[in-house]
Design a protein around this motif. Structure first.
Motif, short mmCIF file in Angstrom:
data_model
loop_
_atom_site.label_atom_id
_atom_site.label_comp_id
_atom_site.label_asym_id
_atom_site.label_seq_id
_atom_site.Cartn_x
_atom_site.Cartn_y
_atom_site.Cartn_z
N CYS A 188 11.53 1.34 -0.43
CA CYS A 188 12.20 1.88 -1.45
C CYS A 188 12.49 0.91 -2.64
N GLY A 220 4.03 4.87 2.85
CA GLY A 220 3.85 2.85 2.25
C GLY A 220 5.45 1.90 1.57
N GLU A 221 5.58 1.60 0.78
CA GLU A 221 6.16 1.06 0.14
C GLU A 221 5.94 1.41 -1.61
N VAL A 222 6.95 1.69 -1.45
CA VAL A 222 7.39 1.93 -3.29
C VAL A 222 7.94 1.02 -4.17
N GLY A 280 10.80 1.92 -7.66
CA GLY A 280 10.55 3.28 -6.67
C GLY A 280 12.16 4.42 -7.42
N GLN A 293 2.23 5.05 -9.11
CA GLN A 293 1.11 5.65 -8.60
C GLN A 293 1.91 7.19 -8.92
N LEU A 326 4.87 10.31 0.28
CA LEU A 326 4.37 9.14 0.18
C LEU A 326 4.64 8.69 1.37
N ALA A 357 4.31 -2.78 -7.58
CA ALA A 357 2.94 -2.33 -7.72
C ALA A 357 3.36 -0.87 -7.05
N THR A 358 3.48 -0.06 -6.73
CA THR A 358 3.01 1.26 -6.61
C THR A 358 3.77 2.03 -7.20
N GLN A 399 0.98 -1.33 -0.44
CA GLN A 399 0.02 -0.22 0.25
C GLN A 399 0.89 1.15 -0.26
N LEU A 400 0.50 2.21 -0.84
CA LEU A 400 1.24 3.71 -0.92
C LEU A 400 0.22 4.70 -0.86
N ASN A 401 0.28 5.57 0.55
CA ASN A 401 -0.53 6.96 0.02
C ASN A 401 0.04 8.08 -0.06
#
Length: 107
Positions: free
Chosen positions: A58, A23-25, A62, A32, A21, A28-29, A5-7
């Motif tokens: 990251c 969460g995790e980069v 990322g 975004q 940011l 999957a993210t 999940q990444l906000n």
């Protein structure tokens, strides 16, 4: 399997944006993050600060996003700087100054 999940939060002040940011980069993210940075540039933002203080991971995907953004910024007469200190940032300035790149992201 749980997806990472990444906000992503964006706050603009004139021609400057702060992207926070949390969460995790990763694979999957990272798209975004790329989209958020591209939207800033498309909106005429000339300085983008990216706060990475609450990013737990990251990876190389990322890092690729940040490196690509840095290269794009340089072709548009921006500079770029990465840091994972208390105010980690990627920023560009419209006056043609070049920055440096370093990162806490690892792959």
């Amino acid at each position: 399997m749980t997806l990472p999940q990444l906000n992503i939060d964006r706050h603009d002040r004139g021609r400057r944006a702060l992207i926070t940011l949390a969460g995790e980069v990763g694979p999957a993210t990272a798209p975004q993050v790329r989209t958020a940075l591209e939207r800033c540039l498309g909106d005429g933002i000339t300085i983008i600060d990216v706060d990475l203080t609450t990013v737990g991971l990251c990876d190389s995907s990322g890092l690729r996003v940040f490196l690509d953004a840095s290269r794009h910024a340089e072709t548009q007469a921006f500079g770029a700087a990465f840091d994972r200190g208390s105010a980690a940032s990627w920023s560009g300035t419209a006056d043609g100054r070049r920055g440096t790149a370093s990162s806490a992201c690892s792959g």
